[in-house]
Scaffold this motif. Structure first.
Motif, PDB file in Angstrom:
ATOM      1  N   GLY A   1       0.819  -1.200   0.000  1.00 34.79           N
ATOM      2  CA  GLY A   1       0.000   0.000   0.000  1.00 34.79           C
ATOM      3  C   GLY A   1       0.858   1.257   0.000  1.00 34.79           C
ATOM      4  O   GLY A   1       2.081   1.216  -0.183  1.00 34.79           O
ATOM      5  N   PRO A   2       0.248   2.415   0.224  1.00 32.09           N
ATOM      6  CA  PRO A   2       0.988   3.687   0.196  1.00 32.09           C
ATOM      7  C   PRO A   2       2.120   3.699   1.220  1.00 32.09           C
ATOM      8  O   PRO A   2       1.928   3.331   2.380  1.00 32.09           O
ATOM      9  CB  PRO A   2      -0.090   4.722   0.533  1.00 32.09           C
ATOM     10  N   HIS A   3       3.279   4.137   0.780  1.00 30.82           N
ATOM     11  CA  HIS A   3       4.418   4.220   1.702  1.00 30.82           C
ATOM     12  C   HIS A   3       5.446   5.186   1.143  1.00 30.82           C
ATOM     13  O   HIS A   3       5.340   5.661   0.003  1.00 30.82           O
ATOM     14  CB  HIS A   3       5.043   2.848   1.936  1.00 30.82           C
TER      15      HIS A   3
ATOM     16  N   VAL B   1      -0.270  18.522   8.785  1.00 31.94           N
ATOM     17  CA  VAL B   1      -0.833  17.510   7.877  1.00 31.94           C
ATOM     18  C   VAL B   1      -2.129  16.911   8.419  1.00 31.94           C
ATOM     19  O   VAL B   1      -2.686  15.986   7.820  1.00 31.94           O
ATOM     20  CB  VAL B   1       0.198  16.404   7.583  1.00 31.94           C
ATOM     21  N   GLY B   2      -2.608  17.420   9.570  1.00 36.73           N
ATOM     22  CA  GLY B   2      -3.883  16.966  10.112  1.00 36.73           C
ATOM     23  C   GLY B   2      -3.808  15.727  10.967  1.00 36.73           C
ATOM     24  O   GLY B   2      -4.837  15.096  11.233  1.00 36.73           O
ATOM     25  N   ASN B   3      -2.608  15.349  11.430  1.00 32.05           N
ATOM     26  CA  ASN B   3      -2.457  14.161  12.262  1.00 32.05           C
ATOM     27  C   ASN B   3      -2.792  14.451  13.721  1.00 32.05           C
ATOM     28  O   ASN B   3      -2.752  15.599  14.177  1.00 32.05           O
ATOM     29  CB  ASN B   3      -1.011  13.649  12.219  1.00 32.05           C
ATOM     30  N   ALA B   4      -3.037  13.393  14.477  1.00 32.28           N
ATOM     31  CA  ALA B   4      -3.119  13.487  15.932  1.00 32.28           C
ATOM     32  C   ALA B   4      -1.731  13.827  16.475  1.00 32.28           C
ATOM     33  O   ALA B   4      -0.711  13.516  15.840  1.00 32.28           O
ATOM     34  CB  ALA B   4      -3.627  12.180  16.521  1.00 32.28           C
ATOM     35  N   PRO B   5      -1.662  14.432  17.661  1.00 35.96           N
ATOM     36  CA  PRO B   5      -0.354  14.858  18.194  1.00 35.96           C
ATOM     37  C   PRO B   5       0.641  13.720  18.376  1.00 35.96           C
ATOM     38  O   PRO B   5       1.846  13.938  18.276  1.00 35.96           O
ATOM     39  CB  PRO B   5      -0.714  15.491  19.546  1.00 35.96           C
ATOM     40  N   GLY B   6       0.165  12.509  18.633  1.00 38.97           N
ATOM     41  CA  GLY B   6       1.085  11.404  18.904  1.00 38.97           C
ATOM     42  C   GLY B   6       1.529  10.630  17.694  1.00 38.97           C
ATOM     43  O   GLY B   6       2.228   9.611  17.834  1.00 38.97           O
ATOM     44  N   ALA B   7       1.176  11.063  16.490  1.00 42.66           N
ATOM     45  CA  ALA B   7       1.585  10.344  15.285  1.00 42.66           C
ATOM     46  C   ALA B   7       3.104  10.378  15.132  1.00 42.66           C
ATOM     47  O   ALA B   7       3.777  11.331  15.547  1.00 42.66           O
ATOM     48  CB  ALA B   7       0.907  10.942  14.051  1.00 42.66           C
ATOM     49  N   ALA B   8       3.655   9.333  14.532  1.00 47.93           N
ATOM     50  CA  ALA B   8       5.110   9.243  14.347  1.00 47.93           C
ATOM     51  C   ALA B   8       5.550  10.065  13.147  1.00 47.93           C
ATOM     52  O   ALA B   8       4.895  10.085  12.101  1.00 47.93           O
ATOM     53  CB  ALA B   8       5.534   7.790  14.182  1.00 47.93           C
ATOM     54  N   VAL B   9       6.685  10.743  13.301  1.00 48.43           N
ATOM     55  CA  VAL B   9       7.292  11.568  12.256  1.00 48.43           C
ATOM     56  C   VAL B   9       8.722  11.097  12.048  1.00 48.43           C
ATOM     57  O   VAL B   9       9.210  10.196  12.729  1.00 48.43           O
ATOM     58  CB  VAL B   9       7.275  13.057  12.655  1.00 48.43           C
ATOM     59  N   LEU B  10       9.408  11.711  11.117  1.00 50.93           N
ATOM     60  CA  LEU B  10      10.828  11.455  10.910  1.00 50.93           C
ATOM     61  C   LEU B  10      11.633  12.598  11.516  1.00 50.93           C
ATOM     62  O   LEU B  10      11.318  13.772  11.307  1.00 50.93           O
ATOM     63  CB  LEU B  10      11.155  11.326   9.426  1.00 50.93           C
ATOM     64  N   GLU B  11      12.665  12.245  12.275  1.00 56.13           N
ATOM     65  CA  GLU B  11      13.612  13.215  12.828  1.00 56.13           C
ATOM     66  C   GLU B  11      14.922  13.037  12.068  1.00 56.13           C
ATOM     67  O   GLU B  11      15.536  11.967  12.121  1.00 56.13           O
ATOM     68  CB  GLU B  11      13.817  12.963  14.321  1.00 56.13           C
ATOM     69  N   HIS B  12      15.344  14.088  11.390  1.00 56.00           N
ATOM     70  CA  HIS B  12      16.497  13.998  10.489  1.00 56.00           C
ATOM     71  C   HIS B  12      17.547  15.031  10.874  1.00 56.00           C
ATOM     72  O   HIS B  12      17.225  16.190  11.156  1.00 56.00           O
ATOM     73  CB  HIS B  12      16.041  14.208   9.043  1.00 56.00           C
TER      74      HIS B  12
ATOM     75  N   VAL C   1       3.967  13.151   7.767  1.00 51.92           N
ATOM     76  CA  VAL C   1       3.206  12.679   6.619  1.00 51.92           C
ATOM     77  C   VAL C   1       1.793  12.378   7.090  1.00 51.92           C
ATOM     78  O   VAL C   1       1.589  11.818   8.170  1.00 51.92           O
ATOM     79  CB  VAL C   1       3.862  11.437   5.961  1.00 51.92           C
ATOM     80  N   ARG C   2       0.819  12.778   6.304  1.00 51.77           N
ATOM     81  CA  ARG C   2      -0.585  12.576   6.676  1.00 51.77           C
ATOM     82  C   ARG C   2      -0.855  11.078   6.866  1.00 51.77           C
ATOM     83  O   ARG C   2      -0.613  10.272   5.966  1.00 51.77           O
ATOM     84  CB  ARG C   2      -1.488  13.160   5.601  1.00 51.77           C
ATOM     85  N   GLY C   3      -1.342  10.719   8.048  1.00 55.09           N
ATOM     86  CA  GLY C   3      -1.527   9.317   8.415  1.00 55.09           C
ATOM     87  C   GLY C   3      -0.449   8.811   9.367  1.00 55.09           C
ATOM     88  O   GLY C   3      -0.648   7.824  10.065  1.00 55.09           O
ATOM     89  N   GLY C   4       0.692   9.491   9.410  1.00 57.24           N
ATOM     90  CA  GLY C   4       1.780   9.112  10.318  1.00 57.24           C
ATOM     91  C   GLY C   4       2.590   7.941   9.797  1.00 57.24           C
ATOM     92  O   GLY C   4       2.129   7.144   8.977  1.00 57.24           O
ATOM     93  N   ILE C   5       3.822   7.842  10.272  1.00 57.13           N
ATOM     94  CA  ILE C   5       4.685   6.703   9.958  1.00 57.13           C
ATOM     95  C   ILE C   5       4.173   5.525  10.783  1.00 57.13           C
ATOM     96  O   ILE C   5       4.185   5.558  12.016  1.00 57.13           O
ATOM     97  CB  ILE C   5       6.157   7.005  10.284  1.00 57.13           C
ATOM     98  N   ALA C   6       3.731   4.460  10.108  1.00 55.75           N
ATOM     99  CA  ALA C   6       2.996   3.380  10.779  1.00 55.75           C
ATOM    100  C   ALA C   6       3.855   2.143  11.013  1.00 55.75           C
ATOM    101  O   ALA C   6       3.418   1.013  10.778  1.00 55.75           O
ATOM    102  CB  ALA C   6       1.750   3.031   9.987  1.00 55.75           C
ATOM    103  N   VAL C   7       5.094   2.328  11.489  1.00 53.75           N
ATOM    104  CA  VAL C   7       5.897   1.171  11.881  1.00 53.75           C
ATOM    105  C   VAL C   7       5.300   0.562  13.152  1.00 53.75           C
ATOM    106  O   VAL C   7       4.577   1.237  13.897  1.00 53.75           O
ATOM    107  CB  VAL C   7       7.368   1.578  12.117  1.00 53.75           C
ATOM    108  N   PRO C   8       5.564  -0.712  13.458  1.00 56.04           N
ATOM    109  CA  PRO C   8       4.974  -1.340  14.648  1.00 56.04           C
ATOM    110  C   PRO C   8       5.448  -0.655  15.929  1.00 56.04           C
ATOM    111  O   PRO C   8       6.636  -0.348  16.077  1.00 56.04           O
ATOM    112  CB  PRO C   8       5.474  -2.792  14.581  1.00 56.04           C
TER     113      PRO C   8
ATOM    114  N   LEU D   1       8.715   2.806   4.434  1.00 59.94           N
ATOM    115  CA  LEU D   1       8.023   3.278   5.623  1.00 59.94           C
ATOM    116  C   LEU D   1       6.519   3.271   5.372  1.00 59.94           C
ATOM    117  O   LEU D   1       6.012   4.063   4.564  1.00 59.94           O
ATOM    118  CB  LEU D   1       8.469   4.704   5.967  1.00 59.94           C
ATOM    119  N   PRO D   2       5.792   2.374   6.044  1.00 54.56           N
ATOM    120  CA  PRO D   2       4.336   2.364   5.855  1.00 54.56           C
ATOM    121  C   PRO D   2       3.706   3.630   6.396  1.00 54.56           C
ATOM    122  O   PRO D   2       4.166   4.206   7.386  1.00 54.56           O
ATOM    123  CB  PRO D   2       3.887   1.138   6.654  1.00 54.56           C
ATOM    124  N   VAL D   3       2.656   4.082   5.748  1.00 53.78           N
ATOM    125  CA  VAL D   3       1.932   5.284   6.156  1.00 53.78           C
ATOM    126  C   VAL D   3       0.539   4.864   6.611  1.00 53.78           C
ATOM    127  O   VAL D   3      -0.122   4.043   5.963  1.00 53.78           O
ATOM    128  CB  VAL D   3       1.845   6.299   5.006  1.00 53.78           C
ATOM    129  N   GLY D   4       0.100   5.412   7.735  1.00 55.78           N
ATOM    130  CA  GLY D   4      -1.184   5.057   8.301  1.00 55.78           C
ATOM    131  C   GLY D   4      -2.350   5.603   7.500  1.00 55.78           C
ATOM    132  O   GLY D   4      -2.174   6.371   6.543  1.00 55.78           O
TER     133      GLY D   4
END
Length: 538
Positions: free
Chosen positions: A227-229, A272-283, A346-353, A378-381
């Motif tokens: 799926g989208p990633h 991007v409209g995510n909940a505050p706890g969604a995962a992001v990338l720190e670079h 990213v909209r949906g958040g980074i959806a790693v386990p 990286l899967p996207v939620g």
């Protein structure tokens, strides 16, 4: 009749506006207070960590902290809290590299050390250093000095002694303890419902055996991404998955982790409209390239860097603004020109386990997803079904950063001149800094006490001063306990300032008032704080 002071006499020292250090009568009192607080279900309690003679509590607000401290002050002596302690047996082959040396140091001989270590009952007192690393104290007086020169690598499963404590190393790591044996016990295993083999207050028996039966860890296969990633074309110097962190696991020795610049990460999610706890990338410092598989909405915040979308019609999206990254297009983050860390939402958040309730990477303990490398998918939620937000300004960092600090619980270990110097001078961030600690160079601080401090719990922002006299500000991946005196504690909101400093960057500490001993804990000064050094973005 016991000579211990009554519970009401426990001294409490602030660790910033949302945490406190409770001084206990001894190790057993600290274990009892920790058990009582951890089992009480107190509203707003974030974490509770026992030390050798103290308990550190962290709360979601100053008001909640007051209630937690009140419960800690009045917890009765002599109990182990709710529930009964378990007895855990750990098989040990006593063939450690330092066994003979420990026999000579103690005068017991190697066989005597084995007998004393295996025939007594030990108590798991507190965790620290690494997830599952429990400091166990015995019934008999066995006091062994650390090695003069720590090893750069201690094998996982090593059974070791230091001071009056015994422990089993959960994973390979540096260490200065004396090695007397090895065990196949898995001290920390994410495949178990309770990952840590021990809990504070458990009774521990070390059982001599001739050989070990290896226990294989549970297989942890990574399912293919469908799926989208987003695909990592280039990870640059360091790119990590981060969210708000894994609070609540410090009692197992698990660091909070999470985004170093929490306001920037929160801004990326809002945009991007995510909940505050969604995962992001720190670079870190630029060079990240991401290729879209499917249609995505991204936003980049934090440090200043030029962004380029490469595709049929290349263009440059601005920082702090949501933008579309269409299937097959590539986002390139240029070299950072101001600040240090870029956050990509990213909209949906980074959806790693998730691991222990968080998708954050812990760089010290190795929990969570590994640092990203080229080719990672990286899967996207799922789409959150909310509107994207308008642009948010990305502030320029000041030439000399100001960082607010509350005096720490061990500021009396330093001369008045050292305390004055800490706030008066400009400090420089060194190249050895990382997510574990911001290491500073400047004029060393003089300690008036040079004895060893029993291990105490820590929180992000603690300013530890090792024997060199040069401060280290503990950050999100730091161990949950430490043995250096804490001169001050950085206000939680100003940790973002340190996250955006690069090596060679300069900062100055700004004093915040601390309460008198016995007075109420300090109010969280974030509200209404309006100086040039305020870094609150929310």
């Amino acid at each position: 009749m016991s000579g211990r002071p009554p519970a009401e006499a426990r001294r409490v020292r602030p660790l910033g506006p949302r945490a406190a250090l409770v001084e206990c009568a001894d190790l057993h009192d600290a274990v009892a207070v920790h058990a009582r607080i951890a089992a009480a279900g107190l509203p707003g309690l974030v974490d509770c960590v026992a030390g050798a003679e103290t308990v550190v509590v962290r709360a979601s607000s100053t008001a909640a902290l007051r209630d937690v401290v009140r419960a800690a002050r009045t917890a009765p002596r002599g109990g182990a809290g709710a529930g009964e302690a378990r007895t855990v047996s750990i098989d040990v082959v006593y063939d450690g590299e330092d066994l003979a040396a420990v026999g000579e140091i103690t005068g017991l001989g190697a066989d005597g050390v084995v007998r004393l270590h295996s025939e007594q009952v030990w108590t798991a007192a507190f965790a620290g250093f690494a997830p599952g690393f429990f400091y166990c104290v015995g019934e008999d007086d066995l006091d062994v000095p650390r090695r003069d020169t720590p090893r750069t690598a201690v094998p996982a499963g090593s059974v070791a002694l230091a001071g009056r404590f015994s422990a089993v190393y959960p994973r390979a790591s540096p260490g200065g303890w004396q090695l007397i044996g090895r065990s196949a016990a898995r001290m920390f295993d994410l495949g178990r419902e309770d990952p840590a083999l021990l809990r504070p207050g458990d009774r521990v028996r070390y059982r001599p055996v001739r050989e070990l039966v290896a226990v294989a860890p549970a297989a942890a296969g990574t399912p293919p991404v469908r799926g989208p990633h987003l695909e990592v074309a280039s990870a640059g110097l360091q790119t990590l998955v981060q969210d708000r962190g894994r609070a609540g696991s410090a009692g197992m020795g698990v660091s909070p982790s999470g985004a170093l610049d929490a306001p920037a990460a929160g801004s990326a999610n809002r945009l991007v409209g995510n909940a505050p706890g969604a995962a992001v990338l720190e670079h870190l410092l630029g060079g990240l390239e991401l290729t879209a598989h499917g249609e995505h909405v991204l936003a980049v915040t934090g440090a200043r860097a030029a962004l380029t979308v490469e595709g049929p019609a290349p263009w440059r999206p601005p920082l702090g603004t949501p933008f579309a990254l269409r299937d097959g297009e590539r986002l390139a983050v240029g070299t950072v020109t101001a600040g240090a860390r870029v956050y990509v939402g990213v909209r949906g958040g980074i959806a790693v386990p998730p691991v222990l309730g968080s998708r954050s990477a812990d760089t010290l303990a190795g929990l969570g997803p590994d640092p990203l490398t080229s080719g990672d998918a990286l899967p996207v939620g799922p789409d959150p079904g909310t509107a994207v937000r308008p642009a948010e300004p990305v502030p320029d960092p000041p030439a000399v950063a100001g960082v607010r600090v509350v005096p720490g619980p061990r500021d009396d270990w330093f001369s008045s001149a050292a305390a004055a110097s800490f706030f008066a001078q400009e400090w420089e961030l060194t190249a050895s800094s990382d997510r574990v600690g911001a290491r500073l160079s400047g004029e060393p601080l003089e300690r008036v006490r040079t004895d060893e401090l029993p291990s105490e719990g820590t929180v992000p922002g603690c300013v530890q001063v090792p024997p060199s006299g040069l401060p280290v500000v503990l950050l999100q991946d730091a161990p949950t306990t430490g043995g250096y005196p804490v001169l001050g504690v950085v206000h939680p909101e100003d940790l973002a300032v340190l996250a955006q400093l690069r090596p060679g960057g300069r900062l100055r500490f700004v004093r915040l008032a601390a309460p008198e001993l016995g007075a109420p804990l300090p109010e969280d000064p974030a509200a209404g704080h309006s100086t040039d050094t305020d870094t609150s973005q929310e």
